[in-house]
Design an enzyme around this catalytic site. Structure first.
Site, PDB file in Angstrom:
ATOM      1  CG  ASP A   8      -2.102   0.828   1.004  1.00  0.00           C
ATOM      2  OD1 ASP A   8      -2.110   1.278   0.278  1.00  0.00           O
ATOM      3  OD2 ASP A   8      -2.229   1.420   2.564  1.00  0.00           O
TER       4      ASP A   8
ATOM      5  CG  ASP B 176       0.837   7.327  -3.734  1.00  0.00           C
ATOM      6  OD1 ASP B 176       0.116   8.310  -4.052  1.00  0.00           O
ATOM      7  OD2 ASP B 176       0.851   7.869  -2.040  1.00  0.00           O
TER       8      ASP B 176
END
Length: 277
Positions: free
Chosen positions: A83, A105
């Site tokens: 994540d 990200d």
């Protein structure tokens, strides 16, 4: 069961307007409790490891390998996911370890740089059979997500997915990371508008700050993966505090982390059933 791919979990959920619960793991008890809860509810689940957690432990490998083994031995489908990875080397390490899904990200950069970095890493991951999630819009902290101009534009989202080839997209629709109260108000009309234009599953980050009714509505409008971290941390911490308060002589970690793990399992069983009735 064997370790599941993200596609096996999320694509059927998106088709049926359900969602998969994705819960962040900080220590082994998190992973054990999350999977125990999913098994109790007979629902699939995602174990997520963040860049911050890898930094906390000094390395991604020990906890990632533990999660992969727990997933492989579970009686329900479990996917392990990296994540919020902002560093290419962490993505590469996760893939080398066998983690089948990663979030690239680059949302802190300009739109153009986000596209370029995400597309490059998505191509690299796809050549190795790894699912890629990305983020467009600023989810960020509590105040940032409610400022004008930071929410995801549906047309930008469609263009971003086309340009990068990502498999799933995290979008900013009113939630915020690290919220301790569940009073975030999601923009359901925006969720529906993005879902209508984007051909890949949508991901809701910052879900700890969203009420259960809000989560149900978000799923109905098109969210297919629901990320929860802070709420589960609060659940575990509360149980640990109660165990320690009940016995001031308690020193065996199993005697207080055990209740914490059990509390996590109960909450996960409830949440995954809420997301996929």
């Amino acid at each position: 069961m064997t370790l599941a791919s993200m596609a096996e979990l999320v694509i059927p959920a998106a088709r049926d307007r359900r969602a998969v619960g994705a819960f962040n793991v900080i220590q082994l008890e998190h992973a054990e409790g999350i999977v125990a809860g999913a098994e109790r509810a007979v629902r699939p689940v995602v174990l997520q490891l963040s860049e911050n957690t890898a930094r906390y432990h000094g390395s991604l490998a020990p906890l990632a390998l533990a999660c992969l083994r727990i997933a492989a031995e579970a009686s329900v489908p479990v996917c392990v996911h990296l994540d919020h990875a902002t560093r290419r080397e962490l993505v590469e390490q996760a893939v080398e370890l066998g983690v089948p899904s990663v979030m690239v990200d680059a949302s802190g950069y300009s739109y153009e740089k986000n596209v370029a970095l995400t597309a490059e890493l998505a191509a690299w991951c796809h050549s190795r059979g790894v699912w890629v999630e990305a983020e467009l819009g600023e989810i960020g902290g509590k105040d940032g997500a409610h400022k004008p101009g930071v929410r995801t534009d549906p047309d930008d989202a469609a263009a971003f997915v086309a340009a990068t080839g990502v498999d799933a997209l995290a979008v900013a629709v009113g939630s915020s990371h690290a919220m301790l109260v569940r009073d975030a108000v999601l923009d359901d009309e925006l969720i529906a508008a993005i879902a209508a234009k984007v051909p890949v599953p949508l991901v809701l980050h910052g879900s700890s700050g969203v009420s259960e009714a809000g989560l149900r509505s978000a799923v109905a409008q098109g969210m297919s993966k629901i990320n929860i971290a802070t709420h589960l941390n609060a659940t575990l911490t509360g149980a640990v505090r109660r165990a320690l308060a009940a016995d001031e002589d308690l020193v065996d970690p199993r005697k207080y982390f055990g209740p914490g793990r059990d509390a996590v399992a109960r909450q996960v069983a409830h949440l995954v059933t809420l997301l996929a009735p």
